[in-house]
Design a protein around this motif. Structure first.
Motif, PDB file in Angstrom:
ATOM      1  N   TYR A  45       0.850  -1.189   0.000  1.00 59.31           N
ATOM      2  CA  TYR A  45       0.000   0.000   0.000  1.00 59.31           C
ATOM      3  C   TYR A  45       0.887   1.242   0.000  1.00 59.31           C
ATOM      4  N   LEU A  75       3.565   0.792   2.774  1.00 56.71           N
ATOM      5  CA  LEU A  75       3.229  -0.213   3.772  1.00 56.71           C
ATOM      6  C   LEU A  75       3.143  -1.591   3.133  1.00 56.71           C
ATOM      7  N   PHE A 130       0.560  -5.648   9.476  1.00 59.22           N
ATOM      8  CA  PHE A 130       1.308  -4.604   8.793  1.00 59.22           C
ATOM      9  C   PHE A 130       2.721  -4.457   9.324  1.00 59.22           C
ATOM     10  N   GLY A 131       3.604  -4.056   8.429  1.00 58.11           N
ATOM     11  CA  GLY A 131       4.916  -3.613   8.836  1.00 58.11           C
ATOM     12  C   GLY A 131       4.853  -2.150   9.272  1.00 58.11           C
TER      13      GLY A 131
END
Lengths: 113, 108
Positions: A35, A91, A104-105
């Motif tokens: 993203y 992301l 998520f990172g």
């Protein structure tokens, strides 16, 4: 590590440079998403992998953007000839197939000067 | 095409007051909807999903197919609820789209 890992955390590039952003998903996670999140905006979908197959790349804004996941684990997002409008947080998220829960990172913040 | 709409970018309430964060979706298939939250200096994380019909941290959300809405509600807001909230839709091919987010501030 236990979570999604992204590197580099911060990247400053001169306009026209190529950059590569790396994502290490959680081990065993089949799905991987990229993203783009501009300041004050929600995450905008770029592309989605299921194992090594790129099932949807409709969100990639131009042919300067390219993503791969050759062995179905680590993924790289490459941006060629960066432009100022590419400045954003990128992301990466991974998930077990079909659960809908994305992990998520911390993101890679790209600044293009 | 915009698939998830969160009409409020900012929402501010006092501690103890009810809160409702709005989400509307546009999708021709069978929707699966989620709320994600991002607390200050933390990663984006799942708060709840409609299919579980669960209450997490006092929050609930009901899918209204007639109104194509999935509003997030909490009867008594707490200061620790201050965060960015994102509504998300997963589509038939399993890719997930997010709304623009609402920043909730709960004042003491």
């Amino acid at each position: 590590g236990a979570g999604v890992s992204q590197s580099p955390r911060y990247k400053v590039a001169k306009r026209g440079q190529d950059v590569a952003l790396r994502c290490d998903p959680i081990s065993g996670h089949v799905s991987l998403f990229w993203y783009q999140q501009a300041l004050g905006q929600g995450p905008e979908f770029l592309t989605y992998f299921q194992n090594e197959a790129q099932l949807d790349k409709s969100g990639l804004p131009s042919d300067r953007f390219f993503a791969e996941r050759p062995e179905g684990s680590v993924s790289t997002l490459k941006i060629q000839r960066t432009q100022q409008e590419d400045s954003a947080v990128y992301l990466c998220a991974s998930s077990l197939m079909n659960t809908g829960e994305l992990f998520f990172g911390e993101g890679s913040r790209l600044t293009v000067l | 095409a915009q698939r998830v709409t969160q009409p409020e970018k900012l929402l501010s309430v006092f501690k103890g007051a009810p809160v409702e964060l709005k989400c509307n979706y546009s999708y021709s298939g069978s929707p699966e909807l989620f709320w994600y939250v991002q607390y200050s200096r933390q990663r984006l994380q799942l708060l709840l999903r409609h299919i579980s019909r669960e209450s997490i941290k006092g929050f609930t959300a009901d899918l209204n197919k007639g109104e194509t809405s999935f509003h997030l509600k909490k009867p008594f807001a707490q200061e620790e609820d201050s965060a960015m909230y994102y509504c998300a839709l997963i589509m038939d091919n399993n890719d997930m789209r997010f709304g623009a987010g609402t920043r909730l501030t709960v004042k003491p």
